[in-house]
Design an enzyme around this catalytic site. Structure first.
Site, PDB file in Angstrom:
ATOM      1  N   THR A 249      51.218  81.538   2.992  1.00  0.00           N
ATOM      2  CA  THR A 249      51.690  82.197   4.212  1.00  0.00           C
ATOM      3  C   THR A 249      51.473  83.703   4.185  1.00  0.00           C
ATOM      4  OG1 THR A 249      53.699  82.715   5.466  1.00  0.00           O
ATOM      5  CG2 THR A 249      54.001  82.250   3.149  1.00  0.00           C
TER       6      THR A 249
ATOM      7  N   TYR B 139      61.391  82.595   1.544  1.00  0.00           N
ATOM      8  CA  TYR B 139      60.288  81.687   1.888  1.00  0.00           C
ATOM      9  C   TYR B 139      58.969  82.254   1.353  1.00  0.00           C
ATOM     10  CZ  TYR B 139      56.613  79.683   4.799  1.00  0.00           C
ATOM     11  OH  TYR B 139      55.447  79.114   5.237  1.00  0.00           O
TER      12      TYR B 139
END
Ligand code: UDP
Length: 327
Positions: free
Chosen positions: A117, A141
């Site tokens: 990501t 995350y």
């Protein structure tokens, strides 16, 4: 037919990947625990129900299907949640991935495509992010994904594991043929929440923060169509099969849109008003995440074809009106 183990194949991106893998002549084997995935989304190959945190079930999947490659999508992926419950992210994402990578290495499966990501880059205001930018995630995350990138690098050195790491920017849209689409429960992502608000399925959208250092004060993101994104994954798999070694690629378009601009585009596409209110910033959100995506285009031959914001919203809207899953 060659098997590809697709973790999270019952989820949003994984299910679209299974579709393109099948069209490319592979057999996608979905590995999913159905915590966030949908049985209805498993349409293109066999299912192995298991949990990455259970190493025995991962090994059983390798025994049964002897995959020549792995596409690893399964993960918890909510920035906001990761700030409140970081342990879940380290447990599920990092330990689950470690089991998967160790098992793949043990079974001699050395082609590993990993869904990482842009959140691994963190907040680097007013910079177009390319793959060589430093990675300083500001939420759990992103930190969990960054850790998995490190594990893959270590296994590359020690076990000859070859990995293509894709750092996604904001994935949007749906299969234009309407077979699979985006469906999260709970939903936390901007575009589906906006479409829910338009259609009255939920209350007004809350815009998280209007005091960012951007032209209209709302966060800027780079949206990429899920079909373009999964096309890159097949190219990444071929890259590995061709023995080109490990590489990280951003997947975005290089164009950033603010939350307000996404609202405007949604209103034009649907010809309806987006009911919204403004609220506080969401902890963990970066101001601006925009991709430098030349590497994927130049080296993989990636040709994003649908990643125009209006087209992504149009495909998401079509799915929103016609598609749904049952667990
Ligand atoms: N966002 C928002 N309201 C919402 C959900 C998201 O304003 O209800 C904003 C969020 O702050 C971010 C952008 O929309 O700037 C995209 O958020 P999303 O959760 O879709 O993806 P993320 O960038 O977190 O991966």
């Amino acid at each position: 037919m060659q098997n590809i183990l697709v973790t999270g194949g019952a989820g949003y991106i994984g299910s679209h990947a299974c579709k393109v893998l099948k069209n490319a002549g592979y057999q996608p084997v979905t590995f999913d625990n159905f915590v966030t995935g949908w049985r209805d989304a498993v349409k293109y190959g066999p299912l192995f129900e298991g949990d990455l945190c259970d190493a025995a079930s991962v090994a059983a999947a390798f025994e049964e299907y002897n995959p020549i490659g792995v596409m690893h999508f399964a993960a918890l992926s909510q920035v906001g949640e990761s700030m409140h419950e970081p342990g879940k992210y380290w447990q599920n994402n990092v330990l689950g991935s470690l089991n998967l990578i160790e098992t793949a290495a043990k079974y001699g499966c050395k082609n590993f495509v990993f869904s990482s990501t842009c959140a691994t880059y963190g907040d680097q205001d007013n910079v177009v992010l390319n793959e060589d930018c430093a990675q300083h995630p500001i939420n759990a995350y992103g930190a969990s994904k960054r850790a998995i990138e490190d594990i893959l690098a270590n296994f590359g050195q020690s076990h000859g594991m070859n990995s293509v790491i894709f750092r996604y920017f904001n994935v949007a849209g749906a299969d234009p043929e309407g077979e699979v689409g985006e469906f999260h429960q709970p939903e936390t992502h901007l575009i589906p929440l906006m479409l829910d608000a338009i259609s009255g399925k939920r209350d007004a959208l809350t815009v998280f923060g209007t005091d960012y250092d951007t032209p209209d004060g709302t966060c800027i993101r780079d949206y990429v169509h899920v079909m373009d994104l999964v096309d890159a994954h097949v190219l990444g798999l071929k890259w590995l099969e061709d023995g080109k070694g490990s590489r990280a690629f951003n997947l975005g378009t290089g164009s950033g849109y603010s939350v307000r601009e996404v609202i405007d585009h949604s209103q034009s596409v649907t010809n309806q008003t987006v009911p919204f209110t403004t609220g506080d910033r969401r902890p963990g959100d970066c101001t601006k995440l925009v991709s430098g995506s030349q590497r994927a285009i130049a080296e993989l031959g990636w040709k994003p074809q649908r990643s125009n914001l209006s087209e992504m919203i149009r495909d998401a809207w079509r799915w929103h009106q016609n598609g749904h899953y049952d667990r």
